[in-house]
Structure formats: C-alpha cells, structure tokens
Design a protein around this motif. Structure first.
Motif, mmCIF file in Angstrom:
data_model
loop_
_atom_site.group_PDB
_atom_site.id
_atom_site.type_symbol
_atom_site.label_atom_id
_atom_site.label_comp_id
_atom_site.label_asym_id
_atom_site.label_seq_id
_atom_site.Cartn_x
_atom_site.Cartn_y
_atom_site.Cartn_z
ATOM 1 N N SER A 150 -7.458 32.034 18.456
ATOM 2 C CA SER A 150 -8.709 31.602 18.565
ATOM 3 C C SER A 150 -9.373 30.154 18.492
ATOM 4 O O SER A 150 -10.368 29.793 18.545
ATOM 5 N N THR A 151 -8.156 29.448 18.148
ATOM 6 C CA THR A 151 -8.417 28.120 17.657
ATOM 7 C C THR A 151 -8.367 26.941 18.771
ATOM 8 O O THR A 151 -8.762 26.107 18.622
ATOM 9 N N TYR A 152 -7.631 27.553 19.937
ATOM 10 C CA TYR A 152 -7.264 26.645 20.928
ATOM 11 C C TYR A 152 -8.482 26.560 21.985
ATOM 12 O O TYR A 152 -9.163 27.425 22.458
ATOM 13 N N GLU A 153 -8.876 25.318 22.300
ATOM 14 C CA GLU A 153 -9.753 24.794 23.455
ATOM 15 C C GLU A 153 -9.330 24.438 24.721
ATOM 16 O O GLU A 153 -9.915 24.895 25.645
ATOM 17 N N ALA A 154 -8.089 24.083 24.799
ATOM 18 C CA ALA A 154 -7.464 23.514 26.120
ATOM 19 C C ALA A 154 -6.590 24.606 26.501
ATOM 20 O O ALA A 154 -5.816 25.209 25.741
ATOM 21 N N THR A 155 -6.582 24.824 27.905
ATOM 22 C CA THR A 155 -5.711 25.817 28.422
ATOM 23 C C THR A 155 -4.326 25.525 27.980
ATOM 24 O O THR A 155 -3.402 26.595 27.551
ATOM 25 N N HIS A 156 -3.832 24.442 28.188
ATOM 26 C CA HIS A 156 -2.198 23.867 27.682
ATOM 27 C C HIS A 156 -1.900 24.002 26.535
ATOM 28 O O HIS A 156 -0.716 24.364 26.048
ATOM 29 N N ASP A 157 -2.768 24.003 25.616
ATOM 30 C CA ASP A 157 -2.766 24.159 24.275
ATOM 31 C C ASP A 157 -2.151 25.780 24.052
ATOM 32 O O ASP A 157 -1.571 25.930 23.194
ATOM 33 N N LEU A 158 -3.189 26.600 24.641
ATOM 34 C CA LEU A 158 -2.864 27.959 24.420
ATOM 35 C C LEU A 158 -1.789 28.296 25.009
ATOM 36 O O LEU A 158 -1.172 29.255 24.497
ATOM 37 N N GLU A 159 -1.352 27.813 26.259
ATOM 38 C CA GLU A 159 -0.221 28.437 26.802
ATOM 39 C C GLU A 159 1.011 27.778 26.058
ATOM 40 O O GLU A 159 1.907 28.377 25.774
ATOM 41 N N LYS A 160 0.836 26.749 25.265
ATOM 42 C CA LYS A 160 2.087 26.209 24.621
ATOM 43 C C LYS A 160 2.226 26.852 23.367
ATOM 44 O O LYS A 160 3.181 27.521 22.904
ATOM 45 N N TYR A 161 1.321 27.632 22.642
ATOM 46 C CA TYR A 161 0.951 28.424 21.730
ATOM 47 C C TYR A 161 1.703 29.620 22.107
ATOM 48 O O TYR A 161 2.622 30.261 21.182
ATOM 49 N N LEU A 162 1.575 30.507 23.199
ATOM 50 C CA LEU A 162 2.184 31.624 23.551
ATOM 51 C C LEU A 162 3.583 31.435 23.743
ATOM 52 O O LEU A 162 4.408 32.315 23.507
ATOM 53 N N GLU A 163 4.063 30.134 24.249
ATOM 54 C CA GLU A 163 5.524 29.936 24.397
ATOM 55 C C GLU A 163 6.407 29.969 23.129
ATOM 56 O O GLU A 163 7.079 30.416 23.103
ATOM 57 N N GLN A 164 5.476 29.407 22.130
ATOM 58 C CA GLN A 164 6.198 29.418 20.975
ATOM 59 C C GLN A 164 6.153 30.660 20.072
ATOM 60 O O GLN A 164 6.995 30.759 19.165
ATOM 61 N N LEU A 165 5.591 31.481 20.410
ATOM 62 C CA LEU A 165 5.614 32.974 19.897
ATOM 63 C C LEU A 165 6.896 33.679 20.317
ATOM 64 O O LEU A 165 7.142 34.679 19.584
ATOM 65 N N ASP A 166 7.632 33.234 21.325
ATOM 66 C CA ASP A 166 8.996 33.809 21.643
ATOM 67 C C ASP A 166 9.873 33.795 20.549
ATOM 68 O O ASP A 166 10.518 34.949 20.475
ATOM 69 N N VAL A 167 9.817 32.910 19.691
ATOM 70 C CA VAL A 167 10.845 33.051 18.380
ATOM 71 C C VAL A 167 10.701 34.021 17.311
ATOM 72 O O VAL A 167 11.564 34.068 16.818
ATOM 73 N N TYR A 168 9.345 34.371 17.563
ATOM 74 C CA TYR A 168 8.936 35.685 16.586
ATOM 75 C C TYR A 168 9.136 36.789 17.208
ATOM 76 O O TYR A 168 8.885 37.923 16.574
ATOM 77 N N VAL A 169 9.726 37.098 18.320
ATOM 78 C CA VAL A 169 9.658 38.364 19.074
ATOM 79 C C VAL A 169 11.118 39.023 18.664
ATOM 80 O O VAL A 169 12.078 38.416 18.774
ATOM 81 N N ILE A 170 11.004 40.249 18.362
ATOM 82 C CA ILE A 170 12.080 41.269 18.039
ATOM 83 C C ILE A 170 12.647 41.379 19.455
ATOM 84 O O ILE A 170 12.186 42.247 20.091
ATOM 85 N N PRO A 171 13.797 41.169 19.800
ATOM 86 C CA PRO A 171 14.617 41.514 21.122
ATOM 87 C C PRO A 171 14.908 43.059 21.148
ATOM 88 O O PRO A 171 15.188 43.306 20.148
#
Length: 214
Positions: free
Chosen positions: A64-85
């Motif tokens: 909920s903290t991101y204002e810019a599209t690219h910041d939100l997209e970067k946040y989503l990409e960084q979540l991959d390291v927290y995903v249980i494969p």
C-alpha cells in the motif's frame, strides 16, 4: 533474508490486488478513495494467509506504500525470493504416480518454473491425456484423464478466470456402477501456465482431487 512463506497462489492474490491498486491510481484522484483502496488491497492479501509473523505482515503491507507503477512492479518482482516453490519431482516419482500409463510422456522437468507453479500439469498431445501432479495432504498425488478442447471461453474450475476451456474427464472406481467405473469431469484452462499464473485459491483444485479419490 526471511524464510519463504508465500505459496504461488498467494502470490497471485498479491499480484491481483496490486493490479487493482494500479488501475485505481490511474483513474482516481481522490486521496480518500485511494487510501480506502490501499487498505482494502492489503486486507485482501492478509486474508489469503493463515499465520504471519510481524515481519511477514510488514512485508505484505508494503503493497500500500507505493505511488509509482515501476516501484510497485519492482516490489512484486522482489517477492519471488519469498515464494515456496513447487517441490521438484523426478522422472521416477512421476512414473510411480502413473503406473498404469503405457509409454508415459513426461514434461521436461529441467525447464519448469517451479516458483510459479501451484500444480504440475502436462498433456500427451498424441492421446489427449492430461496428467496432474499436486502435493496434497503431505504427499504427491497424480491424476490422469482425457482433455477435450471446447473451442470456447468460460470460467475455469481451478482458477475461476475466463479462459479458453477444455473438458477434463477422469475415470474413477464406482461400486454402484454396472462396470464399476464412473466419470468425474470439470471445465479447466487449456493453457496450464495461464491457470498457474491465475489460481488464487487451491480449494476448488483440492476438492476435485478428493472427488476422484486420489
């Protein structure tokens, strides 16, 4: 780095809420409305999890903290390291799950995107046989059936998205049937990657698995 705690289907929930937030940010200028949408998006994400540590919850609330599209997209990409494969499976494991399948065709296990897989699935094009592998109740289960393209769009039983559908028909043992065989079928996505990238709740998939007695 935290221990992975996000399942692929939960990541899909996060992405869906992020997309909802992005669309709202592009079309709504009212700050109060945006604030409400941000709170709702985070609430929907948190509800997709049963137990969260304070650190995990804080990470998800960053949505909920991101204002810019690219910041939100970067946040989503960084979540991959927290995903249980999805648990990596071997050829021998797959063969053991489908002992009655003659000349079993298997996918290339080396190129599977295990991070973004909720259920493993492939089709033997020559026979239109569809195979599913899923970790259910602490063990891998295998489901085999016939897939028939419907050449139309509708809602997939597994991911509940409007997609090109196929009818997946599984033969099961049925004591009340004259030949002791019955069928259980569902309409599901033809494209397994689209389905895995869309599924946000495993309950329908697990209900189907239970219904075929696996």
């Amino acid at each position: 780095m935290q221990t992975p705690f996000i399942q692929n289907y939960q990541l899909n929930v996060i992405k869906k809420q992020a997309d909802f937030l992005l669309k709202t940010m592009r079309s709504v200028a009212d700050r109060k409305v945006l604030a409400t949408v941000r709170e709702t998006a985070v609430m929907n994400v948190i509800e997709a999890f049963n137990d969260l540590t304070a650190e995990q919850k804080s990470l998800l609330e960053q949505l909920s903290t991101y204002e810019a599209t690219h910041d939100l997209e970067k946040y989503l990409e960084q979540l991959d390291v927290y995903v249980i494969p999805f648990p990596k499976v071997s050829l021998k494991q797959i063969q053991k799950l489908f002992p009655k399948a003659k000349k079993l065709k298997t996918p290339n296990l080396e190129v599977i995107d295990y991070t973004h897989t909720t259920y493993l699935r492939w089709t033997d094009i020559a026979t239109n046989r569809l195979y599913i592998v899923y970790p259910h109740q602490d063990r891998l289960v295998g489901i085999e059936g016939q897939i028939t393209s419907m050449n139309k769009k509708g809602f997939c039983m597994f991911c509940n998205r409007h997609r090109e559908l196929g009818f997946f028909n599984v033969k099961i043992k049925a004591s009340g049937s004259p030949d002791n065989i019955a069928s259980v079928g569902q309409y599901i996505c033809i494209d397994h990657e689209e389905c895995n990238h869309s599924i946000a709740d495993t309950a329908p998939l697990e209900k189907f698995i239970s219904s075929v007695g696996k």
